[in-house]
Write an enzyme that holds these catalytic residues in place. Sequence first.
Site, PDB file in Angstrom:
ATOM      1  N   GLU A  59       0.722  -1.337   0.193  1.00 31.22           N
ATOM      2  CA  GLU A  59       0.144  -0.060   0.173  1.00 31.22           C
ATOM      3  C   GLU A  59       0.966   1.160   0.046  1.00 31.22           C
ATOM      4  OE1 GLU A  59      -2.394   0.441   3.732  1.00 31.22           O
ATOM      5  OE2 GLU A  59      -3.091   2.376   3.130  1.00 31.22           O
ATOM      6  N   ASP A 108      -4.853   0.024   9.474  1.00 32.11           N
ATOM      7  CA  ASP A 108      -5.739   1.121   9.819  1.00 32.11           C
ATOM      8  C   ASP A 108      -7.007   1.065   8.710  1.00 32.11           C
ATOM      9  OD1 ASP A 108      -4.905   1.991   7.460  1.00 32.11           O
ATOM     10  OD2 ASP A 108      -4.002   3.893   8.059  1.00 32.11           O
ATOM     11  N   ASP A 145      -7.803   2.520   5.804  1.00 34.51           N
ATOM     12  CA  ASP A 145      -7.577   2.299   4.474  1.00 34.51           C
ATOM     13  C   ASP A 145      -7.069   0.997   4.158  1.00 34.51           C
ATOM     14  OD1 ASP A 145      -8.552   4.820   3.964  1.00 34.51           O
ATOM     15  OD2 ASP A 145      -6.502   5.900   3.831  1.00 34.51           O
ATOM     16  N   ASP A 172      -1.244  -1.095   5.709  1.00 31.91           N
ATOM     17  CA  ASP A 172      -1.266  -0.473   7.187  1.00 31.91           C
ATOM     18  C   ASP A 172      -2.362  -1.048   7.804  1.00 31.91           C
ATOM     19  OD1 ASP A 172       0.910   1.359   6.486  1.00 31.91           O
ATOM     20  OD2 ASP A 172      -0.506   2.829   5.952  1.00 31.91           O
TER      21      ASP A 172
END
Length: 658
Positions: free
Chosen positions: A428, A503, A505, A501
């Site tokens: 990412e 998180d 996203d 990540d």
Amino acid sequence: MAEGKAKKSGYSSEQITVLEGLEPVRKRPGMYIGGTGIEGLHHLVWEIVDNGIDEALAGHANRISVVMLADGGIKVIDNGRGIPTDIHPKTGKSTVETVLTVLHAGGKFGGSGYKVSGGLHGVGVSVVNGLSERLKVVVHRDGKTFEQEYAKGAPLADLKVTGKTDKSGTEITFYADTSIFESVQYNYETILDRLRHAAYLTKGVHTSLEDEATGKRYSFYFEGGIQSYVKHLNVGREVVDDDIFYVDKTIKDIQVEISLQYTDAYTETIKAFANNVLNPDGGTHMTGFRAALTRVINDYARKQGLLKEKEENLSGEDTREGLTSIILVKLPDPQFEGQTKNKLGNPEVRGIVEQVLGEYLNYYLEEHPGVARKIVGKALLAARARKAARAARDNILRKGILDGASMPGKLADCSNKDPKNSELYLVEGDSAGGSAKSGRDSKSQAILPLRGKVLNVERARLDKMLANNEIVSLIKALGVGIEDSFDKVGLRYDRIIIMTDADVDGSHISTLLMTFFFRYMKPIIDGGHIYLAKPPLFELIRTGRKSSVFIYDEDQLDVVLDVEIAKRQKEGAKVTGDAERYKQAGFVEQKRYKGLGEMDADQLFETTMNPEKRVLVQIRVEDAEKADAIFNKLMGSEVDPRKSFIQTNAKFVKDLDI
Ligand code: 0RA
């Protein structure tokens, strides 16, 4: 009760075929319940519950309750007829004892007795008895209550009358044998899920679960049966019309129940069951369903002039776009095919399902012209999009974009050309991609950075997808082509590792990639090639970076801190209770990692990419299927379910900082 379901019971004790003792069950439990792990353990519960469901299907029960007892046992209660208590002519014992001690003496293998639940289970309650340290059966029948207890399948005494009752039904309490099962810890959610299913698939049945240890309880009743099931599956999707089609019809001993509703999704969700068992690979009921659907919608479209004479027919795929449907057939002798027995084989079912759906869907469209026009309109759009997608794809293929000869510019390939020793990291963001490129082992590790939100696979058709650089790069890098040109043989990497990540996203991107693989490259998931990388969540820093400890989840953090604190106490260090836990454990800092970007190239390699140390999670088809479902929910056009979904769904949202 639906017509044709409540057969005249006509049961008598002679119908019960006596086979053999329970010794083989204890010797080779796997043969009967698949294994002695957690699935096998739950199989015991299903076995008893299914017997209750059979009573319900035969029109004699409407309530099945499961209690996870505080002492570790399981109690299953139904209000069916109760196991017969008369003396069985072949065994000279009560039928209760015969059913509980003789393999395949469920009263359902001898022909005319009505047996519905089929497939892999239905091995008989005696199997549960054989695999239980203790089992107690209570039967309410003919105004009396009877009881009997067993140990490891052997009766401790004869069946006894213990009281009077005006109820009927069976109560079985069992304690799985700890010398046979790896664990006897049941899972509340797993049982709950099964009972929810049972209630959807068996109209009019109440099911419930109680966990005495936690006090949790839940019950299910769905007035609409599979109609409610369709409604449930479509929560969070925009439906074409609120009305849900439903038919229940029995022809030649085969009961066909179908429920369906269209949504604005681009995918289809069609589940086919035979005797309440899901057939993931479809079978003759699915084939009959598809044939009828395609025919009826085309006929209607022609008759109404929505499809012009010179236009070609809508394809089956077009008519199923956005369709959610449950197909449930019940038949006396289901045959399952294929290696995993996941497919219904009875040839007579095809024509009957086709006839039932053909006739009733046709009525339905005639009677609901508004809904019918929307359904046909949607199929026409699907056909147009399919043609556009094909043209776009052909165009792209003509330009040779996907031919594998040229690799995408952003790909940092590995030097090794043998797929067996090559892996591809999908990373990412360009910055983490940069770190991964400099930190990697360039012999075996290739890096493809994917920027931002990859693409919404749900809304995007193949033509749009192919207009997206990230997706084209991915397809090219993998070397397998797409759709008609897809061929797993070209796969250039043995492992494809999604690294994002921890998180919102990141979880969005991994869900999306899994959904992409699930929809367009399922054989790659089947082959076990897809993984999720697990970056660390914390770093526990000692003085001097070298001795840092990386932590990958909250549980591990607890364990490591506990161990370190205990160690220091043993060594006589003063540990003050007020200090932060990491300080008590002798660290100077507990650093939380929010993203890959916070690590430099070496750290990223050491913590997340080094084959010797990294944590990888292999994605199985079930995971990808879940991702696909989550994706549908997240992408659904209604906001509320999406919000509540994010609030209540643990897995993907657990580590999110919202
Ligand atoms: C044998 C014959 C009949 C019912 C059952 C067994 C039966 C077994 C279980 C196990 C759990 N609940 C159950 N309920 C029923 C037919 C009964 C009849 O003909 O009256």
